[in-house]
Design a protein around this motif. Sequence first.
Motif, PDB file in Angstrom:
ATOM      1  N   GLY A 127       0.778  -1.231   0.000  1.00  0.00           N
ATOM      2  CA  GLY A 127       0.000   0.000   0.000  1.00  0.00           C
ATOM      3  C   GLY A 127       0.807   1.276   0.000  1.00  0.00           C
ATOM      4  N   TYR A 128       2.090   1.184  -0.309  1.00  0.00           N
ATOM      5  CA  TYR A 128       2.940   2.379  -0.346  1.00  0.00           C
ATOM      6  C   TYR A 128       3.359   2.679  -1.781  1.00  0.00           C
ATOM      7  CZ  TYR A 128       3.346   2.046   4.722  1.00  0.00           C
ATOM      8  OH  TYR A 128       3.070   2.006   6.065  1.00  0.00           O
ATOM      9  N   ASP A 129       3.325   3.942  -2.136  1.00  0.00           N
ATOM     10  CA  ASP A 129       3.723   4.402  -3.467  1.00  0.00           C
ATOM     11  C   ASP A 129       5.179   4.863  -3.393  1.00  0.00           C
ATOM     12  OD1 ASP A 129       4.195   5.717  -5.867  1.00  0.00           O
ATOM     13  OD2 ASP A 129       2.202   6.627  -5.952  1.00  0.00           O
TER      14      ASP A 129
ATOM     15  N   ASP B 261       9.313   3.777   6.109  1.00  0.00           N
ATOM     16  CA  ASP B 261      10.526   3.675   6.926  1.00  0.00           C
ATOM     17  C   ASP B 261      10.179   3.605   8.412  1.00  0.00           C
ATOM     18  OD1 ASP B 261      12.643   3.604   5.051  1.00  0.00           O
ATOM     19  OD2 ASP B 261      12.414   5.736   4.661  1.00  0.00           O
ATOM     20  N   PHE B 262       9.246   4.422   8.860  1.00  0.00           N
ATOM     21  CA  PHE B 262       8.831   4.415  10.271  1.00  0.00           C
ATOM     22  C   PHE B 262       8.150   3.090  10.631  1.00  0.00           C
ATOM     23  CE2 PHE B 262      10.020   8.720  10.333  1.00  0.00           C
ATOM     24  CZ  PHE B 262       9.891   9.242  11.618  1.00  0.00           C
ATOM     25  N   GLU B 263       7.228   2.665   9.779  1.00  0.00           N
ATOM     26  CA  GLU B 263       6.501   1.430  10.064  1.00  0.00           C
ATOM     27  C   GLU B 263       7.444   0.232  10.091  1.00  0.00           C
ATOM     28  OE1 GLU B 263       3.088  -1.563   8.226  1.00  0.00           O
ATOM     29  OE2 GLU B 263       3.398   0.408   7.294  1.00  0.00           O
ATOM     30  N   GLY B 264       8.358   0.181   9.129  1.00  0.00           N
ATOM     31  CA  GLY B 264       9.286  -0.944   9.055  1.00  0.00           C
ATOM     32  C   GLY B 264      10.121  -1.084  10.314  1.00  0.00           C
TER      33      GLY B 264
ATOM     34  N   GLU C 222       5.785  11.110   1.133  1.00  0.00           N
ATOM     35  CA  GLU C 222       5.012  10.790   2.332  1.00  0.00           C
ATOM     36  C   GLU C 222       4.955   9.284   2.573  1.00  0.00           C
ATOM     37  OE1 GLU C 222       3.465  14.567   0.432  1.00  0.00           O
ATOM     38  OE2 GLU C 222       3.948  12.526  -0.243  1.00  0.00           O
ATOM     39  N   ASP C 223       4.738   8.523   1.505  1.00  0.00           N
ATOM     40  CA  ASP C 223       4.647   7.069   1.634  1.00  0.00           C
ATOM     41  C   ASP C 223       5.999   6.457   1.999  1.00  0.00           C
ATOM     42  OD1 ASP C 223       2.023   7.364   0.935  1.00  0.00           O
ATOM     43  OD2 ASP C 223       2.048   5.834  -0.626  1.00  0.00           O
ATOM     44  N   LEU C 224       7.050   6.930   1.374  1.00  0.00           N
ATOM     45  CA  LEU C 224       8.377   6.415   1.685  1.00  0.00           C
ATOM     46  C   LEU C 224       8.735   6.684   3.149  1.00  0.00           C
ATOM     47  CD1 LEU C 224      10.269   7.555  -1.537  1.00  0.00           C
ATOM     48  CD2 LEU C 224       9.629   5.215  -0.954  1.00  0.00           C
ATOM     49  N   SER C 225       8.386   7.863   3.619  1.00  0.00           N
ATOM     50  CA  SER C 225       8.675   8.218   5.014  1.00  0.00           C
ATOM     51  C   SER C 225       7.890   7.330   5.978  1.00  0.00           C
ATOM     52  CB  SER C 225       8.346   9.694   5.262  1.00  0.00           C
ATOM     53  OG  SER C 225       9.091  10.534   4.406  1.00  0.00           O
TER      54      SER C 225
END
Length: 448
Positions: A274-276, A287-290, A281-284
């Motif tokens: 679900g990340y583009d 990184d936090f979620e991972g 914004e999605d990349l950031s």
Amino acid sequence: MSDRIEEKPGNATIVARSDVVVVGGGPAGFSAALAARRAGMSVTLVERYPYLGGLASGGMVLVLDDMHNESETTVTGICMEMIERMAKINACVFPPPEERRADWDLYRKWARWGVFDFRVQTKPQPIVMAAAFDPDGWKRVSNDMIAEDGVNVRLHSWFSKAIVENGQIKGVICETKAGREAIMGSVVIDTTGDLDVAAAAGAKFTHGSFIVTTVFRLGGVDTDATERFALEEPEKYAEIDRTAKRVMGGSWDFWWLKTPLPGIVWCNCPHMAGYDALKVEDLSRADFEGRKKIYALVDYVQKNMPGFEKCFVVDVAPQLGVRQSRLLEGEYIVTKDDVLDRVHFHDTVARGRDYYTPYRAMLPKEVDGLLVAGRHYSATETAQKMSREIPPCMSMGQSAGVAAALAVKNGISVKRVDPKAICAGVRAQGGDPGDVPSANAKILESAA
């Protein structure tokens, strides 16, 4: 209030002029730069990070696979040279030829290195030519090879703009600490992975997406104890393993694999959907979620998995593991059936495990003087998902470098370079461009 601003025309200092400019120092770009240089060209290689290797080193994709079919190693050349040189400094491990077959004892010996045929569904999956490596070993060897061949490398240079005149690319502009810098060339090769150069130059593309991964490594792991536990108590191991995968939210079958460094394991996870990959914004957020998922996993396995009691995070990959973003719409678009049917094209110039890449899939229709090599080549989303591994991307890169050299030497457009001459040039460098099809290939008739 407008959500855009108008910028004044700027200027950039020309810092290099080369026959060939390669943008992106990942596996495909590294191969393209070496191939063009070895074919006699002056080459400038541009990379945004302070190291070479892209997703192989910075993304820590630490297994080179998809390079061996049922009977032969299909990707050789610069890829195999890299493997052999890393092995010499104990930064790479791969199975010897006599152990590349389906056998339970060999599977138990080698599976945790990730060197089995992952496409085979039955167990034991055959051990094949694949290689597990250390990310810093890749950086070290790539630096050596680039320096030995005399490629001009410009790290810390973030691609910003394509310089295009009358449909012909002339060079690129990069943002750097020294300001805007221009690198000019007769041929430009886009090996950015996200099609940054070709898209900026006006080439058409599709916008795909796939899972992204925050890859990491754990130290302090007693792999012998874990493997012994899995062998002696398979049901208990399977239960803990399932829970570990649930805690992190997604992974491949083996969420941890051995590396050339004792006690350090590679974790190609967690997978996140679900990340583009083209949105900041999605990349950031990824990184936090991972990172949250990584430490949740560590907390669980320290308490529950034998062999992982004293594990700790060694490092998290500095680059998010992006598998798909922009895909070129080139002169030919490779399809899922092309990959599954092992279609061999009249203009085949590169290959993977048992599939082939036509030269047309590396050529933008709208821009001349530009080649594309790597996971952003011209393919459908489903075809790309089956043909995006590092070795086939290196095969594409080597062929692109040779093609660029032929265009410069003969004073012709890259679109007019003879694919057979590309294949001959790659073979002269020790590579296998796939011009000789395997016995099970589906051969299409030559173009008129």
